[in-house]
Design a protein around this motif. Structure first.
Motif, PDB file in Angstrom:
ATOM      1  N   ALA A 163       0.860  -1.190   0.000  1.00  0.00           N
ATOM      2  CA  ALA A 163       0.000   0.000   0.000  1.00  0.00           C
ATOM      3  C   ALA A 163       0.892   1.234   0.000  1.00  0.00           C
ATOM      4  N   ASN A 164       0.278   2.420   0.067  1.00  0.00           N
ATOM      5  CA  ASN A 164       1.050   3.664   0.014  1.00  0.00           C
ATOM      6  C   ASN A 164       1.905   3.849   1.261  1.00  0.00           C
ATOM      7  N   PHE A 193      -4.802   6.783  -3.534  1.00  0.00           N
ATOM      8  CA  PHE A 193      -4.721   5.566  -2.732  1.00  0.00           C
ATOM      9  C   PHE A 193      -4.437   4.367  -3.631  1.00  0.00           C
ATOM     10  N   ALA A 194      -3.670   3.406  -3.095  1.00  0.00           N
ATOM     11  CA  ALA A 194      -3.399   2.183  -3.859  1.00  0.00           C
ATOM     12  C   ALA A 194      -3.133   1.025  -2.923  1.00  0.00           C
ATOM     13  N   LEU A 195      -3.483  -0.164  -3.394  1.00  0.00           N
ATOM     14  CA  LEU A 195      -3.046  -1.400  -2.749  1.00  0.00           C
ATOM     15  C   LEU A 195      -2.825  -2.448  -3.829  1.00  0.00           C
ATOM     16  N   MET A 257       7.916   2.146  -4.945  1.00  0.00           N
ATOM     17  CA  MET A 257       7.523   0.864  -5.531  1.00  0.00           C
ATOM     18  C   MET A 257       6.778   1.049  -6.852  1.00  0.00           C
ATOM     19  N   ILE A 258       7.048   0.150  -7.774  1.00  0.00           N
ATOM     20  CA  ILE A 258       6.318   0.035  -9.033  1.00  0.00           C
ATOM     21  C   ILE A 258       5.768  -1.382  -9.104  1.00  0.00           C
ATOM     22  N   VAL A 259       4.507  -1.515  -9.472  1.00  0.00           N
ATOM     23  CA  VAL A 259       3.905  -2.829  -9.694  1.00  0.00           C
ATOM     24  C   VAL A 259       3.348  -2.864 -11.109  1.00  0.00           C
ATOM     25  N   ALA A 260       3.693  -3.919 -11.846  1.00  0.00           N
ATOM     26  CA  ALA A 260       3.230  -4.071 -13.225  1.00  0.00           C
ATOM     27  C   ALA A 260       2.113  -5.106 -13.284  1.00  0.00           C
ATOM     28  N   VAL A 261       0.964  -4.716 -13.861  1.00  0.00           N
ATOM     29  CA  VAL A 261      -0.159  -5.636 -14.018  1.00  0.00           C
ATOM     30  C   VAL A 261      -0.580  -5.659 -15.484  1.00  0.00           C
ATOM     31  N   SER A 262      -1.244  -6.720 -15.880  1.00  0.00           N
ATOM     32  CA  SER A 262      -1.575  -6.883 -17.302  1.00  0.00           C
ATOM     33  C   SER A 262      -2.914  -6.281 -17.681  1.00  0.00           C
ATOM     34  N   HIS A 263      -3.793  -6.035 -16.709  1.00  0.00           N
ATOM     35  CA  HIS A 263      -5.107  -5.446 -16.978  1.00  0.00           C
ATOM     36  C   HIS A 263      -5.130  -4.040 -16.396  1.00  0.00           C
ATOM     37  N   PHE A 264      -5.066  -3.045 -17.278  1.00  0.00           N
ATOM     38  CA  PHE A 264      -4.988  -1.661 -16.812  1.00  0.00           C
ATOM     39  C   PHE A 264      -5.551  -0.766 -17.902  1.00  0.00           C
ATOM     40  N   ASN A 265      -6.451   0.137 -17.523  1.00  0.00           N
ATOM     41  CA  ASN A 265      -7.097   0.987 -18.517  1.00  0.00           C
ATOM     42  C   ASN A 265      -6.170   2.044 -19.090  1.00  0.00           C
ATOM     43  N   ASN A 271       0.113   6.727  -7.883  1.00  0.00           N
ATOM     44  CA  ASN A 271      -0.225   6.621  -6.465  1.00  0.00           C
ATOM     45  C   ASN A 271       1.006   6.843  -5.584  1.00  0.00           C
ATOM     46  N   LYS A 272       0.829   7.600  -4.518  1.00  0.00           N
ATOM     47  CA  LYS A 272       1.951   8.021  -3.680  1.00  0.00           C
ATOM     48  C   LYS A 272       2.795   6.834  -3.207  1.00  0.00           C
ATOM     49  N   GLY A 273       4.028   6.746  -3.698  1.00  0.00           N
ATOM     50  CA  GLY A 273       4.967   5.724  -3.267  1.00  0.00           C
ATOM     51  C   GLY A 273       4.722   4.348  -3.842  1.00  0.00           C
ATOM     52  N   LEU A 274       3.574   4.129  -4.496  1.00  0.00           N
ATOM     53  CA  LEU A 274       3.211   2.818  -5.041  1.00  0.00           C
ATOM     54  C   LEU A 274       2.591   3.017  -6.422  1.00  0.00           C
ATOM     55  N   ASN A 275       3.433   3.107  -7.418  1.00  0.00           N
ATOM     56  CA  ASN A 275       2.951   3.344  -8.779  1.00  0.00           C
ATOM     57  C   ASN A 275       2.451   2.046  -9.398  1.00  0.00           C
TER      58      ASN A 275
END
Length: 877
Positions: A163-164, A193-195, A257-265, A271-275
């Motif tokens: 999370a952030n 916000f992100a998780l 942090m960067i997180v890569a996902v395959s389903h994204f519009n 997101n603060k600290g968690l892209n």
């Protein structure tokens, strides 16, 4: 249309929030089918707002309310009202704590807003208004709060919980679950916000800031993909250092942090600290990504990181101010990219994109100012106008003020507004105070839609040895804005002598000449005249250097002037622009007269440019003609068939006349190291593949053999994909064999298979539409994955004009069918796919009728979402 039309939101109606939220404590018990979210909000009445009626309205969509309490006391049903759009509490005190517990269902969330599932990963997307799908909240950007987030999940299924902010507590639970708590010390709006929860591989590095703080850098990807994160990680470190040097901005948390996902519009989210990133903008190797992909990754990683200050630490007061963060950050991204590669080439690519995407937007029914006046659905205003034109407005301010004053203005902006939600006026005011300049007239750029048309013509007086430039600006009417006022714009020019030397741009009335080179003139009136002195012969003007203002330029330069600038202009952008002007004029002549041919002097000029010992990337840009879409923008009524025919003839003739030169270029550049990503190596590959394209379009047998060989070698994806495109463009057995081999080789790589779909969707053949329909049923096609949909339907509609605009309207029907199917699942994606239909007025009457009929069909059978409703209603009005 829908039975209840969406509510129009107006900038003029903005009011500060009646309540503020100081602190947010969230607890997620995560499960794809049933997640429970507990929220504790510390709320108080906004002291800046007068006494209100005592009720509180919180946004909320698709939430199943399980519990609700105020200051620890459960609320009875008559104390609140729950509806589809949110929650109203009838009476609340001046300061209180609100506890809620809701259930949501991530696996069913196909809109990819709020909390949703991407493969086996749970993740969020809250910009612009996705947080209301997670919990009841004041979902607006001017409500900033500090967040503490606890995530609880099955440890085996979701070993990584993010999370952030910074992690402050971890615990193992007795039932096989685990718990991680994160705390973000910086106030932020809920859209940041992100998780993320999932089984992810982590690639880690370190960065030491200018003040010698150590920051952990982490990129999370699906297992077995970590080896493809090296370029993204290097780009992140370069961006962090660049922002320290260029703007004095240090990172402020212990971990990024960067997180890569395959389903994204979208492309990514800051997101603060968690892209959160679409994985196409993180994962790369020479075998699975092209040079263009590598460049995009560097730019987008930098863009999202730069948002830490221009978007996060300082955010938008309301969504009408979106360009305050996006336009400013695009400018910063472009400046960063220019430092990595050739500045001229980067500027050329930025301008190409602006002209291809934003200029048509300004000229159609969706035209809007950089700061819109109103909207029905904010997702529809993540546009080229807000982003790219917004960046040009920042660039113009930097040009008008000069680098030192602009930097002082940025420093003042950061110092004054850190931790605030502000407006575009706040930004411009900082520029004024730091420079002592009045930018009142410049503000019109933010308020007026439309692309200004700048007419420039010159006259030389041999007796007085003066040269006069006459400048006239005109802004055409746009929907809702029929009357326009003159803008304040910088016009960068140079003057070249007969031998190609730069001359002083010496204005009448000045006591002595300035140094030779570029000079910025300030255009503020509908018509102005600039007199230059000390010229013993007519100079050739190099106009709008570096594209100093986002305008359409009409000038009186002759063909010989453009040939001269192509050969001699020291400004790389100016050389490219001269070549574009020559090719555009020639192509339009070929549209009007199919029997016309390429003039000998034009061919020789391009032979000279091809043989020049210059940056190969710049040569490749200079020799690439305007696209079919760009040519269409120059015509009152777009001639689809004529443009396509002229484009093919141009490529065939230039390929045939310069055959030996193209072969020599190919042989000189073909042995470039396929794994090297230096600007020189990337430029050589670009020039090499351009040469191959001209040889193939000329029907050269040697070109076909070289293309087969290049595809077969498979040394890197840049070269393989270039060869595949050319083979598919040519058609026949070679194309089918290459497509089969490409799929066999990369079927396990989704991002590469996206390109396989796009190559077929953009092939300029009559049978392409049938192929696209067939591919909709291919086992690898997934309508739930935005990347896959864009690679097939999006590529076909936006980048294959000859097929999409087929005279029978079949392309329009296909697109409308897909929009109708996608809208209930993902309205945001459906709306973005729809846009090629919206500019129906630019075509001939037959096509106009067919396009409009499909829009009417969508309005009757779909348009249930605000996203699609708004676009269709504007297009049909």
């Amino acid at each position: 249309m829908s039975e209840t039309s969406p509510q129009l939101i107006r900038l003029a109606d903005y009011r500060p929030p009646e309540f503020l939220i100081d602190a947010v404590e969230l607890c997620f018990e995560l499960d794809p089918e049933h997640t429970e979210v507990s929220a504790r909000l510390s709320i108080r009445r906004n002291p800046a707002v007068g006494q209100a009626n005592g009720s509180l309205r919180l946004a909320g969509e698709g939430l199943e309310l399980l519990a609700l309490a105020l200051d620890g006391q459960p609320l009875p049903p008559d104390a609140y009202r729950l509806d589809e759009q949110g929650l109203t509490l009838w009476q609340v005190p001046e300061r209180f704590r609100l506890d809620s517990r809701v259930a949501i269902h991530p696996a069913r969330n196909t809109a990819l807003e709020g909390l949703y599932q991407s493969k086996d990963i749970l993740c969020t997307q809250c910009e612009a208004e996705g947080f209301r799908r997670i919990s009841f909240f004041l979902d607006r950007p001017d409500v900033l709060a500090r967040y503490r987030t606890t995530l609880i999940a099955d440890r085996k299924r979701f070993p990584v919980l993010l999370a952030n902010g910074n992690p402050i507590e971890r615990a193992e639970l007795p039932d096989g679950r685990h718990r991680v708590t994160w705390e973000d010390p910086f106030p932020k709006p809920c859209y940041l916000f992100a998780l993320v929860a999932g089984d992810l591989e982590c690639v880690e590095d370190r960065f030491v800031t200018a003040s010698e703080r150590e920051v952990r850098l982490q990129i999370y990807v699906e297992p077995q993909k970590g080896e493809r994160c090296a370029h993204a990680m290097q780009s992140l470190k370069q961006a962090m250092r660049w922002d320290e040097v260029r703007f004095g901005r240090e990172y402020d948390l212990d971990v990024f942090m960067i997180v890569a996902v395959s389903h994204f519009n979208m492309g990514a989210m800051e997101n603060k600290g968690l892209n959160l990133f679409n994985d196409r903008y993180v994962l790369a190797s020479p075998q699975t990504a092209t040079d263009e992909d590598f460049a995009h990754i560097a730019a987008i990683v930098a863009h999202e990181y730069f948002h830490n200050w221009t978007g996060n630490r300082i955010t938008c007061r309301d969504w009408f101010q979106l360009s305050l963060k996006e336009g400013l950050t695009v400018y910063r991204e472009q400046e960063f990219a220019a430092g990595l590669f050739s500045p001229s080439v980067q500027r050329i690519r930025d301008v190409r994109f602006l002209r291809a995407q934003q200029f048509p937007e300004d000229a159609g029914p969706l035209a809007h100012p950089v700061r819109p006046d109103s909207y029905l659905e904010i997702n529809n205003f993540y546009t080229a106008t807000v982003y790219e034109k917004g960046a040009e407005l920042i660039r113009m301010q930097a040009t008008l003020l000069g680098p030192e004053s602009f930097r002082r203005g940025m420093d003042l902006y950061f110092a004054r507004h850190d931790g605030q939600a502000v407006t575009i006026e706040d930004f411009v005011r900082c520029m004024e105070e730091a420079s002592g300049r009045d930018l009142g007239q410049f503000r019109r750029w933010y308020e007026q839609a439309g692309t200004p048309e700048l007419s420039i013509w010159g006259g030389y007086d041999p007796t007085a040895q003066t040269y006069t430039l006459h400048v006239r600006q005109f802004i055409p009417p746009t929907p809702g804005q029929l009357v326009k006022h003159p803008l304040h714009l910088p016009l960068a020019i140079g003057l070249l002598g007969e031998d190609g030397r730069e001359l002083p741009v010496w204005l009448a009335g000045e006591p002595e000449p300035p140094a030779a080179g570029t000079r910025v003139l300030e255009v503020t009136e509908s018509e102005q005249h600039f007199v230059f002195v000390g010229l013993d012969a007519r100079p050739v003007p190099s106009l709008l250097r570096g594209f100093s203002a986002p305008v359409k330029l009409k000038d009186d330069l002759t063909e010989s002037d453009r040939l001269f600038l192509l050969a001699h202009d020291p400004d790389g952008f100016g050389r490219w622009e001269a070549g574009q002007g020559l090719m555009q004029d020639l192509l339009l002549r070929l549209v009007a007269d199919p029997k016309a041919s390429l003039p000998a002097e034009f061919i020789e000029a391009f032979r000279h440019a091809l043989r020049a010992k210059a940056d190969p990337a710049l040569i490749a840009e200079v020799l690439t003609p305007p696209s079919e879409e760009e040519l269409g923008e120059q015509m009152a009524v777009i001639d689809v068939e004529g443009i396509h025919r002229a484009h093919r003839l141009f490529g065939t003739e230039l390929g045939r006349h310069l055959r030996e030169d193209w072969i020599a270029v190919y042989r000189d550049n073909a042995e470039a190291d396929p794994s090297v990503l230096t600007p020189e190596a990337v430029g050589r590959r670009a020039l090499n593949n351009l040469a191959l394209a001209y040889l193939m379009r000329a029907g050269n047998p040697e070109g076909l053999e070289l293309c087969r060989m290049q595809f077969g070698k498979g040394r890197n994806l840049t070269d393989v994909l270039a060869a595949l495109r050319l083979l598919v463009e040519r058609g026949g057995d070679d194309a089918e064999a290459a497509l089969a081999e490409f799929y066999r080789r990369w079927s396990h790589e989704p991002l590469v298979i996206d390109k396989w779909f796009a190559v077929q969707a953009t092939a300029p053949h009559r049978e392409t539409l049938v192929r696209v329909v067939t591919l909709l049923h291919h086992p690898a096609y997934d309508p739930g994955n935005p990347n896959r949909v864009r690679s097939l339907i999006g590529a076909f509609a936006a980048h294959n004009p000859i097929c999409f605009h087929a005279a029978d309207g079949a392309g329009y029907c296909l697109l409308a069918d897909q929009v109708l199917q996608l809208e209930p699942l993902n309205p945001q994606l459906a709306a973005r796919l729809l846009k090629p239909l919206i500019r129906w007025r630019r075509f001939d009457p037959q096509r106009q009728a067919l396009m409009r009929a499909e829009l009417v069909r969508i309005s009757k059978q779909g348009a249930r979402s605000p996203d699609v409703f708004e676009l269709v209603s504007k297009a049909c009005s």
